[in-house]
Write a protein that holds these residues in place. Structure first.
Motif, PDB file in Angstrom:
ATOM      1  N   PHE A 242     163.499  87.132  69.402  1.00 28.54           N
ATOM      2  CA  PHE A 242     163.973  86.928  70.812  1.00 28.54           C
ATOM      3  C   PHE A 242     162.994  87.448  71.873  1.00 28.54           C
ATOM      4  O   PHE A 242     163.218  87.118  73.012  1.00 28.54           O
ATOM      5  CB  PHE A 242     165.413  87.771  71.021  1.00 28.54           C
ATOM      6  CG  PHE A 242     165.046  89.258  70.915  1.00 28.54           C
ATOM      7  CD1 PHE A 242     164.474  90.253  71.836  1.00 28.54           C
ATOM      8  CD2 PHE A 242     165.456  89.911  69.571  1.00 28.54           C
ATOM      9  CE1 PHE A 242     164.452  91.452  71.594  1.00 28.54           C
ATOM     10  CE2 PHE A 242     165.310  91.205  69.257  1.00 28.54           C
ATOM     11  CZ  PHE A 242     164.829  92.064  70.465  1.00 28.54           C
ATOM     12  N   ALA A 243     161.621  87.853  71.457  1.00 22.46           N
ATOM     13  CA  ALA A 243     160.612  88.433  72.601  1.00 22.46           C
ATOM     14  C   ALA A 243     159.892  86.944  72.729  1.00 22.46           C
ATOM     15  O   ALA A 243     158.840  86.644  72.305  1.00 22.46           O
ATOM     16  CB  ALA A 243     159.800  89.551  71.779  1.00 22.46           C
ATOM     17  N   THR A 244     160.320  86.221  73.924  1.00 20.89           N
ATOM     18  CA  THR A 244     159.635  85.244  74.258  1.00 20.89           C
ATOM     19  C   THR A 244     158.343  85.387  75.321  1.00 20.89           C
ATOM     20  O   THR A 244     158.125  86.664  75.332  1.00 20.89           O
ATOM     21  CB  THR A 244     160.637  84.270  75.131  1.00 20.89           C
ATOM     22  OG1 THR A 244     160.793  85.206  76.441  1.00 20.89           O
ATOM     23  CG2 THR A 244     161.844  83.967  74.435  1.00 20.89           C
ATOM     24  N   ASP A 245     157.709  84.615  75.178  1.00 24.35           N
ATOM     25  CA  ASP A 245     156.308  84.854  76.045  1.00 24.35           C
ATOM     26  C   ASP A 245     156.771  85.380  77.495  1.00 24.35           C
ATOM     27  O   ASP A 245     156.081  86.368  77.995  1.00 24.35           O
ATOM     28  CB  ASP A 245     155.488  83.469  76.214  1.00 24.35           C
ATOM     29  CG  ASP A 245     154.863  83.041  74.921  1.00 24.35           C
ATOM     30  OD1 ASP A 245     154.805  83.774  74.002  1.00 24.35           O
ATOM     31  OD2 ASP A 245     154.304  81.796  75.028  1.00 24.35           O
ATOM     32  N   GLU A 246     157.659  85.094  78.156  1.00 21.12           N
ATOM     33  CA  GLU A 246     157.926  85.461  79.390  1.00 21.12           C
ATOM     34  C   GLU A 246     158.459  86.727  79.305  1.00 21.12           C
ATOM     35  O   GLU A 246     158.344  87.668  79.912  1.00 21.12           O
ATOM     36  CB  GLU A 246     159.326  84.518  79.784  1.00 21.12           C
ATOM     37  CG  GLU A 246     159.674  84.933  81.357  1.00 21.12           C
ATOM     38  CD  GLU A 246     161.089  84.256  81.859  1.00 21.12           C
ATOM     39  OE1 GLU A 246     161.514  84.541  82.788  1.00 21.12           O
ATOM     40  OE2 GLU A 246     161.358  83.412  80.899  1.00 21.12           O
TER      41      GLU A 246
END
Length: 423
Positions: A242-246
């Motif tokens: 769940f750790a997206t680039d954003e």
């Protein structure tokens, strides 16, 4: 060069496994080490806080770098000990000085640091035995659940989360008045409960520059579905799906940069690993805690994904040139499952023979609470062994770990069968 690793857990075996692969490492020593480190290094029976014996070993074996695994020696000032001794001050110590290690040594110190540098975290107040009544009053201003943290080091077990107000008040009494965690709970931090999903961010710094390692998520509770008592960690996965680039950019901008800048502004001398325990609240990261070393069992999934020569990186950290190196990460996922002794995290027996290690294929067994006894590998701690695997997805990797665990046995062996369940 000759290198010494301090510690005896799964984290230290992982460091030894990785450092031993470097052509720059001539001889590797681990103090005190375990049955796993014995396969790739020379174990030396010295405690991590026996600074004089460590100094003797460093001089005797011409060791030029000391990698500090656990927090205790850092909080006790091992880096300062080296710098203040003419005979060993030339030796590179990977780990912050005593004053900076207070970020883990004292929850209150860490909270004050975060507030000073506008780093997002939960609201809090600190209390002592003398102000326990004020602590009760503060608890009454909060909504359940109630989070109580022993200020000092309590081996990862000093955090209590309770849903009942009267129970929280009784627990505060146990911690402060009855000294439940000994010296660690002479002061207790009470903070608001943050509702979200946790993850960990790992940062390397030479005091000036920083590099970010892959994120990881560990599982602290002993029981399936994250139930039961807190442990030192029952398994981990990396990267965190769940750790997206954003989201990772938010972590860097709002937390990592202000942390490293804060070290400079507060004159906290820091060469080493910064472990930032985070929680994702909505779409925003907040800091739960700082640790001044790598996590365990997160190290067992983060370091296996690092493609670089670790010794090269450690050298740049020690001489202030970390900005000259590019971190190269394996795209595959890595997962680890921790095998623990029956009864852990409460009372458990030691000395149980571990069988089947030689049958493991396609996974890496990182030994933790295990030692060699008469040529046999036997249990010596609560968390015994971490089984790490790679996969194109974390599901594939975790499946491999579980398949290999079936080949292993020791009396009353326990492990969680649901690592990654919440993702």
């Amino acid at each position: 060069m000759n290198i010494l690793i301090l510690g005896s857990g799964g984290r230290e075996h992982t460091f030894a496994w990785k450092i031993a692969q470097s052509p720059k490492c001539k001889q590797l020593f681990v103090a005190p080490g375990n049955s796993g480190t014995a396969e790739v290094a020379t174990n030396v029976n010295i405690g991590v806080n026996d600074f004089e014996a460590i100094k003797e070993l460093v001089l005797k074996e011409a060791i030029s770098m000391v990698v500090v695994g656990p927090e205790d020696p850092l909080v006790n000032g091992i880096h300062d000990y080296f710098l203040n001794d003419e005979a060993i001050k030339h030796v590179a110590v990977i780990g912050p000085k005593k004053i900076a290690a207070e970020l883990e040594g004292s929850k209150e110190f860490a909270k004050e640091f975060m507030y000073r540098h506008n780093i997002p975290t939960a609201a809090y107040e600190s209390f002592t035995k003398e102000t326990v009544e004020k602590g009760y009053a503060f608890l009454e201003t909060l909504n359940a659940p109630y989070v109580l943290k022993a200020d000092g080091l309590a081996a990862g077990k000093g955090v209590v989360i309770l849903n009942d107000l009267e129970e929280a008040k009784a627990e505060l009494t146990r911690m402060l008045v009855d000294a439940k965690f000994g010296k660690a709970s002479t002061k207790v931090v009470i903070e608001e409960f943050l509702d979200g999903i946790e993850l960990s961010c790992f940062v390397l710094t030479d005091g000036e520059n920083y590099k970010i390692l892959p994120t990881a998520k560990d599982y602290k509770r002993i029981g399936e579905g994250d139930t039961g008592l807190n442990t030192g960690g029952m398994g981990a996965i990396s990267p965190v799906p769940f750790a997206t680039d954003e989201f990772l950019n938010k972590i860097e901008d709002r937390i990592v940069k202000p942390t490293i800048d804060g070290f400079k502004k507060d004159n906290l001398p820091y060469v080493g690993f910064v472990f930032i325990g985070l929680i994702k609240v909505g779409d925003d990261p907040k800091v739960i805690e700082y640790n001044v070393r790598m996590g365990d069992p997160e190290t067992e999934v983060v370091l296996p994904r690092l493609k670089n020569d670790l010794v090269e990186i450690l050298e740049t950290m020690s001489n202030g040139t970390l900005d000259t190196i590019n971190i190269d990460i394996d795209e595959r996922a890595a997962t680890t499952v921790m095998l623990v002794s029956g009864g852990y995290p409460e009372a458990y027996e030691k000395g149980k023979e571990i069988t089947g290690v030689e049958q493991i294929q396609d996974s890496i067994p990182f030994h933790a609470g295990a030692i060699l006894n008469d040529g046999k590998i036997v249990t010596s701690g609560g968390r015994v062994m971490a089984i790490t695997s790679y996969g194109d997805t974390y599901q594939e990797a975790i499946k491999k770990s579980y398949q290999n665990i079936e080949k292993l046995h020791f009396d009353k062996m326990n492990y969680r069968k649901d690592i990654g369940f919440d993702l």
